[in-house]
Design an enzyme around this catalytic site. Structure first.
Site, PDB file in Angstrom:
ATOM      1  N   HIS A 199      -4.041   4.471   4.547  1.00 16.10           N
ATOM      2  CA  HIS A 199      -5.089   3.443   4.502  1.00 16.10           C
ATOM      3  C   HIS A 199      -6.351   4.003   3.818  1.00 16.10           C
ATOM      4  O   HIS A 199      -6.901   3.398   2.899  1.00 16.10           O
ATOM      5  CB  HIS A 199      -5.404   2.986   5.925  1.00 16.10           C
ATOM      6  CG  HIS A 199      -6.636   2.164   6.028  1.00 16.10           C
ATOM      7  ND1 HIS A 199      -6.709   0.875   5.566  1.00 16.10           N
ATOM      8  CD2 HIS A 199      -7.864   2.455   6.537  1.00 16.10           C
ATOM      9  CE1 HIS A 199      -7.938   0.409   5.785  1.00 16.10           C
ATOM     10  NE2 HIS A 199      -8.640   1.344   6.367  1.00 16.10           N
TER      11      HIS A 199
ATOM     12  N   ARG B  81       0.864  -1.197   0.000  1.00 18.85           N
ATOM     13  CA  ARG B  81       0.000   0.000   0.000  1.00 18.85           C
ATOM     14  C   ARG B  81       0.894   1.239   0.000  1.00 18.85           C
ATOM     15  O   ARG B  81       1.590   1.504   0.981  1.00 18.85           O
ATOM     16  CB  ARG B  81      -0.864  -0.040   1.266  1.00 18.85           C
ATOM     17  CG  ARG B  81      -2.074   0.855   1.210  1.00 18.85           C
ATOM     18  CD  ARG B  81      -2.762   0.876   2.576  1.00 18.85           C
ATOM     19  NE  ARG B  81      -2.106   1.810   3.461  1.00 18.85           N
ATOM     20  CZ  ARG B  81      -2.024   1.673   4.788  1.00 18.85           C
ATOM     21  NH1 ARG B  81      -2.539   0.622   5.390  1.00 18.85           N
ATOM     22  NH2 ARG B  81      -1.428   2.583   5.517  1.00 18.85           N
TER      23      ARG B  81
ATOM     24  N   TYR C 170       3.113   5.513  11.265  1.00 19.84           N
ATOM     25  CA  TYR C 170       3.530   4.140  11.564  1.00 19.84           C
ATOM     26  C   TYR C 170       4.364   3.475  10.461  1.00 19.84           C
ATOM     27  O   TYR C 170       4.893   2.397  10.683  1.00 19.84           O
ATOM     28  CB  TYR C 170       2.315   3.261  11.913  1.00 19.84           C
ATOM     29  CG  TYR C 170       1.205   3.287  10.867  1.00 19.84           C
ATOM     30  CD1 TYR C 170       1.239   2.419   9.784  1.00 19.84           C
ATOM     31  CD2 TYR C 170       0.145   4.190  10.972  1.00 19.84           C
ATOM     32  CE1 TYR C 170       0.242   2.451   8.829  1.00 19.84           C
ATOM     33  CE2 TYR C 170      -0.859   4.223  10.011  1.00 19.84           C
ATOM     34  CZ  TYR C 170      -0.808   3.357   8.940  1.00 19.84           C
ATOM     35  OH  TYR C 170      -1.780   3.388   7.995  1.00 19.84           O
TER      36      TYR C 170
HETATM   37  C1  LIG Z   1     -15.831  -5.870  10.793  1.00 13.58           C
HETATM   38  C2  LIG Z   1     -14.968  -4.658  10.741  1.00 13.58           C
HETATM   39  N1  LIG Z   1     -14.105  -4.381  11.743  1.00 13.58           N
HETATM   40  C3  LIG Z   1     -13.317  -3.294  11.687  1.00 13.58           C
HETATM   41  C4  LIG Z   1     -13.397  -2.428  10.623  1.00 13.58           C
HETATM   42  C5  LIG Z   1     -12.511  -1.208  10.573  1.00 13.58           C
HETATM   43  N2  LIG Z   1     -11.509  -1.397   9.502  1.00 13.58           N
HETATM   44  C6  LIG Z   1     -11.668  -0.863   8.290  1.00 13.58           C
HETATM   45  S1  LIG Z   1     -10.428  -1.284   7.256  1.00 13.58           S
HETATM   46  C7  LIG Z   1      -9.635  -2.159   8.439  1.00 13.58           C
HETATM   47  C8  LIG Z   1      -8.311  -2.837   8.172  1.00 13.58           C
HETATM   48  C9  LIG Z   1      -8.399  -3.802   7.041  1.00 13.58           C
HETATM   49  O1  LIG Z   1      -7.111  -4.137   6.576  1.00 13.58           O
HETATM   50  P1  LIG Z   1      -6.903  -5.188   5.453  1.00 13.58           P
HETATM   51  O2  LIG Z   1      -7.923  -6.272   5.587  1.00 13.58           O
HETATM   52  O3  LIG Z   1      -5.487  -5.597   5.454  1.00 13.58           O
HETATM   53  O4  LIG Z   1      -7.259  -4.403   4.103  1.00 13.58           O
HETATM   54  P2  LIG Z   1      -6.583  -3.093   3.485  1.00 13.58           P
HETATM   55  O5  LIG Z   1      -7.437  -1.944   3.963  1.00 13.58           O
HETATM   56  O6  LIG Z   1      -5.189  -3.018   3.965  1.00 13.58           O
HETATM   57  O7  LIG Z   1      -6.666  -3.225   2.005  1.00 13.58           O
HETATM   58  C10 LIG Z   1     -10.364  -2.129   9.630  1.00 13.58           C
HETATM   59  C11 LIG Z   1      -9.928  -2.818  10.867  1.00 13.58           C
HETATM   60  C12 LIG Z   1     -14.329  -2.733   9.602  1.00 13.58           C
HETATM   61  N3  LIG Z   1     -14.448  -1.963   8.521  1.00 13.58           N
HETATM   62  N4  LIG Z   1     -15.086  -3.844   9.685  1.00 13.58           N
END
Ligand SMILES: Cc1ncc(C[n+]2csc(CCOP(=O)(O)OP(=O)(O)O)c2C)c(N)n1
Length: 356
Positions: free
Chosen positions: A260, A256, A269
């Protein structure tokens, strides 16, 4: 003691970070039109993302998750899918959604908080963007069950982040897909971070692809910055699914290169040096170099392409900004077939805003 199970995880890559072939390219890569189309879609996605971030920064849109640096995952899978397949996207798949027929205006509307952004005029059976992490994996398995039950010759593709693979939803979806031998392809967008949580703090497993082994089907890693490898792996997995040979898990390794979302500050971070070294592997430059090396592309064509996309994006932005506002009740209007009584007060409140 005897060994009762052994497994291996393969890694697929065709072009190195400079765009030089490291093995014989798959057949489709001999068709320059396909390579050019993959390249153009990645450039379009990158320009769109930059514009969407700018819209958020100027208060014209809500939170937006850019796919900067990960364009090859979305574009490779979007290209491998047939129109009749079903896509259950997560929130960083705009590159694939464009290729499915979702418009830029719809994606902007979605992130602008407008329900019409999920009502695609294009692929009517594709699912809306899923923000609840890993929930889309369950939708994909359910859909794949329906396809198998109806004996249809198509398949479902879903995507999830590396963080999403720690969720129960992911494991449950994989387990059932394996047990019922369903026509579904799970693609992990392993961009190394789940917001501020690095992969090493997320899981102790050596690869994410091997999580498929526990569910009883094949997992493979691909270089997620090599659009040719992604396209090939997804095409193989879709063929397998449609031939009745069940699911596949594809772990696409990428990085990435952005925050985010627009609600995050990755500088807090991620060391600047990490991002700088990750830029060496980014997907667009890689294919650009290959195309230039093979006289399939020129600087003039590049300029023209970017100019054309900028105009297309600007037109979509004006369409989005000029959408007449929806009634406040639209926040709830599409969720239920029959209205649950516990939401009646909220519905009335929203209705009062509309009628004021
Ligand atoms: C069920 C749930 N818990 C927490 C969140 C908050 N949240 C949004 S994105 C994220 C991290 C996801 O990271 P990853 O799966 O690695 O995908 P990336 O965004 O890095 O593509 C979190 C914890 C959410 N959207 N849904």
């Amino acid at each position: 003691m005897t060994t009762v199970a052994e497994f291996k995880i393969e890694f697929l890559q065709y072009l190195d970070s400079e765009g030089k072939p490291i093995s014989t390219l798959p057949d489709f890569a001999n068709d320059s039109n396909i390579l050019l189309s993959l390249y153009k879609e990645m450039v379009k996605t990158r320009l769109f993302d930059a514009k969407a971030v700018a819209l958020q920064r100027t208060g014209k849109m809500g939170t937006f998750p850019s796919s900067l640096g990960q364009e090859a995952v979305a574009v490779g899978m979007g290209h491998a899918m047939a129109q009749e397949d079903i896509f259950c996207p997560y929130y960083r798949d705009q590159g694939a959604m464009f290729m499915r027929g979702v418009s830029m205006q719809e994606i902007l509307a979605y992130w602008g908080g407008d329900e019409r952004g999920s009502d695609f005029k294009g692929p009517r059976q594709d699912f809306p963007i899923a923000v609840p992490v890993a929930s889309q994996c369950l939708h994909a398995t359910g859909c794949a069950y329906a396809i198998k039950y109806r004996k249809e010759k198509r398949a479902v593709v879903t995507t999830v982040g590396d963080g999403g693979t720690s969720k129960g939803d992911f494991y449950e979806a994989m387990n059932l897909a394996g047990d019922w031998n369903l026509p579904v392809v799970f693609i992990i967008n392993n961009n190394q971070w789940a917001i501020s949580v690095p992969l090493a703090a997320q899981t102790h497993t050596k690869t994410l692809a091997q999580k498929a082994i526990a569910a009883g089907f094949e997992g493979i890693q691909v270089d997620g910055n090599d659009v040719i490898a992604v396209r090939e792996a997804v095409a193989r997995a879709l063929k397998r699914a449609k031939e009745g040979n069940g699911p596949t898990l594809i772990e696409a390794i990428t990085y990435r290169l952005c925050d985010h979302t627009t609600a995050d500050d990755a500088k807090r971070y991620i060391e600047g040096a990490c991002i700088e070294s990750a830029w060496i592997n980014e997907p667009i430059k890689r294919l650009y170099n290959y195309l230039m090396e093979h006289n399939l592309w020129s600087k003039e064509q590049e300029e023209e392409l970017k100019q054309g996309f900028s105009e297309e994006i600007d037109a979509a932005v004006s369409e989005y900004l000029n959408m007449p506002p929806q009634p406040a009740t639209s926040i709830l209007a599409y969720h239920y077939e029959s209205w649950p009584t516990n939401l009646q007060d909220q519905w009335d409140e929203l209705g009062a805003i509309d009628n004021a």
